[in-house]
Design a protein around this motif. Structure first.
Motif, PDB file in Angstrom:
ATOM      1  N   MET A 105      47.696  -4.890  -8.035  1.00 17.48           N
ATOM      2  CA  MET A 105      48.389  -4.157  -9.096  1.00 17.48           C
ATOM      3  C   MET A 105      47.577  -4.162 -10.385  1.00 17.48           C
ATOM      4  SD  MET A 105      51.188  -2.424  -9.736  1.00 17.48           S
ATOM      5  CE  MET A 105      52.467  -2.987  -8.601  1.00 17.48           C
ATOM      6  N   THR A 106      47.002  -5.298 -10.725  1.00 13.95           N
ATOM      7  CA  THR A 106      46.195  -5.394 -11.939  1.00 13.95           C
ATOM      8  C   THR A 106      44.984  -4.469 -11.867  1.00 13.95           C
ATOM      9  OG1 THR A 106      46.877  -7.694 -12.265  1.00 13.95           O
ATOM     10  CG2 THR A 106      44.895  -6.962 -13.416  1.00 13.95           C
ATOM     11  N   LEU A 107      44.355  -4.399 -10.704  1.00 10.26           N
ATOM     12  CA  LEU A 107      43.182  -3.546 -10.557  1.00 10.26           C
ATOM     13  C   LEU A 107      43.547  -2.064 -10.662  1.00 10.26           C
ATOM     14  CD1 LEU A 107      41.133  -5.338  -7.768  1.00 10.26           C
ATOM     15  CD2 LEU A 107      40.459  -4.959 -10.139  1.00 10.26           C
ATOM     16  N   LEU A 108      44.729  -1.692 -10.197  1.00  7.44           N
ATOM     17  CA  LEU A 108      45.150  -0.299 -10.362  1.00  7.44           C
ATOM     18  C   LEU A 108      45.358   0.038 -11.830  1.00  7.44           C
ATOM     19  CD1 LEU A 108      47.634   0.636  -7.488  1.00  7.44           C
ATOM     20  CD2 LEU A 108      45.237   1.235  -7.773  1.00  7.44           C
ATOM     21  N   PHE A 109      45.941  -0.874 -12.585  1.00  4.95           N
ATOM     22  CA  PHE A 109      46.100  -0.650 -14.030  1.00  4.95           C
ATOM     23  C   PHE A 109      44.729  -0.549 -14.710  1.00  4.95           C
ATOM     24  CE2 PHE A 109      50.400  -2.996 -13.800  1.00  4.95           C
ATOM     25  CZ  PHE A 109      51.027  -1.811 -13.421  1.00  4.95           C
ATOM     26  N   LEU A 110      43.795  -1.410 -14.302  1.00  5.21           N
ATOM     27  CA  LEU A 110      42.445  -1.362 -14.860  1.00  5.21           C
ATOM     28  C   LEU A 110      41.753  -0.058 -14.479  1.00  5.21           C
ATOM     29  CD1 LEU A 110      40.175  -2.837 -16.367  1.00  5.21           C
ATOM     30  CD2 LEU A 110      39.495  -3.863 -14.184  1.00  5.21           C
ATOM     31  N   LEU A 111      41.992   0.404 -13.257  1.00  6.82           N
ATOM     32  CA  LEU A 111      41.436   1.687 -12.819  1.00  6.82           C
ATOM     33  C   LEU A 111      41.929   2.821 -13.706  1.00  6.82           C
ATOM     34  CD1 LEU A 111      40.020   3.560 -10.723  1.00  6.82           C
ATOM     35  CD2 LEU A 111      42.144   3.481  -9.398  1.00  6.82           C
ATOM     36  N   GLU A 112      43.215   2.824 -14.006  1.00 10.88           N
ATOM     37  CA  GLU A 112      43.763   3.900 -14.833  1.00 10.88           C
ATOM     38  C   GLU A 112      43.189   3.863 -16.239  1.00 10.88           C
ATOM     39  OE1 GLU A 112      48.019   6.007 -15.707  1.00 10.88           O
ATOM     40  OE2 GLU A 112      48.040   3.853 -15.320  1.00 10.88           O
ATOM     41  N   MET A 113      43.121   2.700 -16.839  1.00 10.30           N
ATOM     42  CA  MET A 113      42.600   2.606 -18.201  1.00 10.30           C
ATOM     43  C   MET A 113      41.132   3.038 -18.268  1.00 10.30           C
ATOM     44  SD  MET A 113      44.303  -0.872 -19.797  1.00 10.30           S
ATOM     45  CE  MET A 113      43.753  -1.930 -18.453  1.00 10.30           C
ATOM     46  N   THR A 114      40.351   2.605 -17.288  1.00  9.67           N
ATOM     47  CA  THR A 114      38.935   2.958 -17.286  1.00  9.67           C
ATOM     48  C   THR A 114      38.728   4.455 -17.106  1.00  9.67           C
ATOM     49  OG1 THR A 114      38.403   0.785 -16.343  1.00  9.67           O
ATOM     50  CG2 THR A 114      36.703   2.491 -16.211  1.00  9.67           C
ATOM     51  N   MET A 115      39.474   5.055 -16.179  1.00  8.46           N
ATOM     52  CA  MET A 115      39.282   6.474 -15.913  1.00  8.46           C
ATOM     53  C   MET A 115      39.777   7.339 -17.063  1.00  8.46           C
ATOM     54  SD  MET A 115      37.639   6.269 -13.233  1.00  8.46           S
ATOM     55  CE  MET A 115      37.412   8.040 -13.080  1.00  8.46           C
ATOM     56  N   VAL A 116      40.838   6.934 -17.719  1.00  8.44           N
ATOM     57  CA  VAL A 116      41.323   7.698 -18.875  1.00  8.44           C
ATOM     58  C   VAL A 116      40.277   7.720 -19.984  1.00  8.44           C
ATOM     59  CG1 VAL A 116      43.019   7.660 -20.764  1.00  8.44           C
ATOM     60  CG2 VAL A 116      43.779   7.399 -18.409  1.00  8.44           C
ATOM     61  N   LEU A 117      39.526   6.631 -20.121  1.00  9.92           N
ATOM     62  CA  LEU A 117      38.502   6.562 -21.159  1.00  9.92           C
ATOM     63  C   LEU A 117      37.202   7.256 -20.758  1.00  9.92           C
ATOM     64  CD1 LEU A 117      38.965   2.846 -22.329  1.00  9.92           C
ATOM     65  CD2 LEU A 117      39.685   4.912 -23.532  1.00  9.92           C
ATOM     66  N   THR A 118      36.858   7.216 -19.473  1.00 17.05           N
ATOM     67  CA  THR A 118      35.551   7.719 -19.045  1.00 17.05           C
ATOM     68  C   THR A 118      35.554   9.181 -18.603  1.00 17.05           C
ATOM     69  OG1 THR A 118      35.928   6.859 -16.803  1.00 17.05           O
ATOM     70  CG2 THR A 118      34.750   5.440 -18.364  1.00 17.05           C
ATOM     71  N   ILE A 119      36.654   9.664 -18.048  1.00 22.06           N
ATOM     72  CA  ILE A 119      36.680  11.049 -17.557  1.00 22.06           C
ATOM     73  C   ILE A 119      36.345  12.056 -18.658  1.00 22.06           C
ATOM     74  CG2 ILE A 119      38.228  12.874 -16.721  1.00 22.06           C
ATOM     75  CD1 ILE A 119      39.442  10.897 -14.822  1.00 22.06           C
ATOM     76  N   PRO A 120      36.919  11.952 -19.881  1.00 19.39           N
ATOM     77  CA  PRO A 120      36.529  12.905 -20.930  1.00 19.39           C
ATOM     78  C   PRO A 120      35.033  12.877 -21.250  1.00 19.39           C
ATOM     79  CG  PRO A 120      38.548  11.758 -21.552  1.00 19.39           C
ATOM     80  CD  PRO A 120      38.007  11.064 -20.340  1.00 19.39           C
ATOM     81  N   VAL A 121      34.433  11.690 -21.239  1.00 17.76           N
ATOM     82  CA  VAL A 121      33.001  11.597 -21.520  1.00 17.76           C
ATOM     83  C   VAL A 121      32.190  12.235 -20.401  1.00 17.76           C
ATOM     84  CG1 VAL A 121      31.098  10.031 -22.045  1.00 17.76           C
ATOM     85  CG2 VAL A 121      33.413   9.478 -22.819  1.00 17.76           C
ATOM     86  N   ILE A 122      32.592  11.994 -19.149  1.00 19.81           N
ATOM     87  CA  ILE A 122      31.876  12.590 -18.013  1.00 19.81           C
ATOM     88  C   ILE A 122      31.983  14.109 -18.055  1.00 19.81           C
ATOM     89  CG2 ILE A 122      31.844  12.792 -15.507  1.00 19.81           C
ATOM     90  CD1 ILE A 122      32.792   9.881 -15.386  1.00 19.81           C
ATOM     91  N   LEU A 123      33.177  14.612 -18.326  1.00 18.53           N
ATOM     92  CA  LEU A 123      33.358  16.064 -18.417  1.00 18.53           C
ATOM     93  C   LEU A 123      32.528  16.642 -19.553  1.00 18.53           C
ATOM     94  CD1 LEU A 123      37.210  16.429 -17.795  1.00 18.53           C
ATOM     95  CD2 LEU A 123      35.330  16.903 -16.200  1.00 18.53           C
ATOM     96  N   PHE A 124      32.424  15.909 -20.657  1.00 17.35           N
ATOM     97  CA  PHE A 124      31.606  16.365 -21.781  1.00 17.35           C
ATOM     98  C   PHE A 124      30.135  16.465 -21.373  1.00 17.35           C
ATOM     99  CE2 PHE A 124      28.745  14.929 -25.194  1.00 17.35           C
ATOM    100  CZ  PHE A 124      28.863  16.006 -26.062  1.00 17.35           C
ATOM    101  N   ILE A 125      29.636  15.447 -20.648  1.00 12.46           N
ATOM    102  CA  ILE A 125      28.235  15.455 -20.222  1.00 12.46           C
ATOM    103  C   ILE A 125      27.970  16.619 -19.271  1.00 12.46           C
ATOM    104  CG2 ILE A 125      26.483  14.180 -18.926  1.00 12.46           C
ATOM    105  CD1 ILE A 125      27.709  11.597 -20.015  1.00 12.46           C
TER     106      ILE A 125
END
Length: 375
Positions: A132-152
């Motif tokens: 469960m903790t890793l799923l929460f960490l997955l969500e936080m990481t992807m919310v922060l990184t997806i916009p940057v990846i899309l920008f690149i």
């Protein structure tokens, strides 16, 4: 829970930019890679649909519990050991590959194993957290990184430096028959579904995955961008001269306005987060497969205390990763990557076919009762 599946899918798909998938595909850009992309899109989509359909019949159960519903114990333990190795090798290979990349680009004066020590200790801690903790960490990481990846990606596609005639030239090789190596590399984009092997335990009763039409849409978009954009930047002939071709592609982009001029720094920062997350999740699932070798073990999706065995197993993973650093270099790693991508494809296709066939052997209600008894 739908969003966690797509977070996992995007994480694995985007991680291919840092790994050796682009290098493998671009090496065969004139000898079958283009047609292999089309085969990989169809095969990857079909496999993802088969696995998600099969796992949807067993909400609350992971692959170890599903296998024990039908197969003899000796077969179950053999398969679980194989799956544990696959998850360990895939995640450790990504960690070692990123360490070599970071050492080559940012810290060439330091031994690579020094950097691996720091990153590996972070992964040990992450992999021993609860599912469960890793799923929460997955969500936080992807919310922060997806916009940057899309920008690149957006900045790369919109750049005036892209030579579209070079892309068109390579696209004309679509008539060359596909190759096994390129198909195996292309299907890696779609393998985010494999994280359901353990994380399906967290899905509630009557769970149904929605929006599966996003799988071929996202997968094909990322795959085609992975292959064609470096060709647009470096040309049809020079593109295979780089081992880390996407690092050079990101370094070719600049931002006219902003406190960070070179896109490369954003690229490396984002992929640092993705690599640590991917390795932590991969080691965690390998640990769960090893724990599941005991038939009487009850799984917990959100345990408050970490078993001592998890720390020991994760430490062994870390020690093996550090040891491999003394035997691997960039050329050998690329050769291993080609073999590994092909081996991984056959393992995943076999596991997907097995799960899909087993899903028809027992009504969903019986599986739900088994899930309730195992919880």
């Amino acid at each position: 829970m739908n969003r966690y599946f797509y977070y996992s899918f995007i994480m694995v798909a985007m991680l291919n930019l840092m790994l050796y998938v682009p290098s493998v595909l671009l090496e065969e850009r004139m000898t079958g890679a283009v047609s292999s992309l089309l085969v990989a899109i169809g095969l990857g989509t079909l496999t993802a649909y088969a696995v998600t359909s099969a796992m949807a019949r067993y909400p609350g159960l992971g692959v170890p519990e599903i296998l024990r519903l039908y197969l003899p114990e000796w077969i179950v333990k053999t398969l679980l050991s194989l799956f544990a190795f696959v998850f360990f090798f895939a995640s450790s290979f990504a960690l070692v590959g990123y360490t070599l990349l970071l050492n080559r680009v940012l810290t060439p004066d330091l031994p690579a194993w020094n950097l691996l020590l720091v990153l590996g200790l972070i992964c040990i801690y992450g992999s021993t957290r609860s599912s469960m903790t890793l799923l929460f960490l997955l969500e936080m990481t992807m919310v922060l990184t997806i916009p940057v990846i899309l920008f690149i990606l957006f900045k790369g596609i919109r750049s005036p430096d892209v030579a579209w005639n070079a892309i068109y030239t390579i696209a004309q090789y679509v008539t060359v028959r596909p190759t096994l190596t390129s198909v195996a590399a292309g299907t890696f984009i779609f393998t985010g579904y494999i994280n359901l092997a353990i994380f399906n335990r967290l899905n509630p009763p009557n769970f149904r995955l929605k929006g599966r039409w996003l799988i071929p849409l996202l997968g094909s978009g990322i795959l085609l961008t992975t292959f064609f954009l470096p060709i647009g930047y470096h040309g049809t002939m020079a593109v295979d001269r780089y081992m880390y071709v996407w690092t050079q592609t990101a370094d070719s982009m600049t931002m006219s306005f902003g406190f960070i001029e070179r896109v490369l720094f954003l690229f490396l920062l984002v992929y640092l987060a993705l690599t640590l997350l991917y390795t932590s999740i991969g080691w965690h699932q390998a640990i769960e497969f090893i724990h599941s070798l005991r038939k009487d073990r009850k799984f917990e999706v959100d345990s408050t205390e970490t078993p001592a065995s998890s720390w020991w197993i994760s430490s062994i993973f870390f020690a093996l990763s550090v040891a491999s650093m003394f035997f691997l270099d960039e050329k050998l790693t690329l050769a291993v990557a080609e073999i590994w991508l092909t081996f991984r494809m056959f393992i995943e296709q076999g596991a997907a076919a097995l799960l899909f066939l087993l899903s028809f052997k027992r009504p969903p209600d019986a599986a739900k009762e088994a899930a309730h008894d195992s919880a």
